[in-house]
Design a protein around this motif. Sequence first.
Motif: not given
Length: 336
Positions: A51-57
């Motif tokens: 449900l969440f994905c952190e990528y490139d800030g």
Amino acid sequence: MKKEAKIVLIAVGIVLIFFAAALGMMFMGQIKMNPEGTVGNTAGNINNSGLFCEYDGRVYFSNVFDGGSLFVMNPDETELKRLKTLKVRNILAGGSYLYYFQTGSSSSESGPGQIQGVRSFDRCKLNGSSSASLTRDTVVSAQLVDNYLYLLTAPRTGPLFYKIRIDKKDKITLAEYNINPACAENGVIYYNNTQEDHYLYALNTKTEAASIVWRGNLWNPVKEGDYVYYMDVANNYRLCRYSLSQDVIEVLTHDRVDCYNVGGGYIYYQKNGADAQLKRMLTDGSNVAVIAEGNYTNINMTSQYVYFQPFGDETVMYHSPLGSGYYERFQAAEGF
């Protein structure tokens, strides 16, 4: 002759203009490939519905307060923006694109080109534009490794595990049984077997060859550095970690675990039983703390927060600052 030469030059010019335009359109339609080492999301997040994905800030997430639609924000939960209006999960990011499974449910709004009720695993640009469907298969779990998507799907004929390039080419069937591709690192997918054993296997994505890494009895492996964290199937699904270099098992908790996630030096997990609790500890099993009483699921992590939902209620999301001892409703998303 001069008049004829002028006509020829004009004709040639027109042809060149059309050729340049066609060439430009061709390159505009090309999908930019990813740098080597690209992985779409963490294993812990994917195993908790992605449900969440952190990528490139930036953090891309499914806003359950808005029907599960695709949003983006900063890691500190500022500058929220809606990108898509249909319910999504299994969010991946890499290079210039996002990937997600669109479950087909409507959110609170609709927009041009948003077809209601269609399940699809899609690709779009990081700003949400240029959506394209890659498959209409029901996706159980998916991971991005370099330029291929590895998909565990559930067609009517039974489980199917295959890979497909991000430009929708080179679809190759790898197995006709359950392989969870969530845990990936350096071009290798680590997974627990689901056939004769629950050993830890490694799938080399360059050669498509699978090999046994460790003859354990595990479920939902998460690799971090030298350690593989896992649920111990033979011992009531307690949480353990295995050192690849030292060949040593460490028991982290004797609680029966329903789901867990690892990141930022912490493990968050749901304890099963009559005294169900969402708990937190360091990755070595120390400093155990109770975050919330009751049953929770879909534990997702970013660099600053842990997110989770009450079991059986997909319309609510809570968050807790990483390492803290309290939680509250994810108000920034709720009040959007």
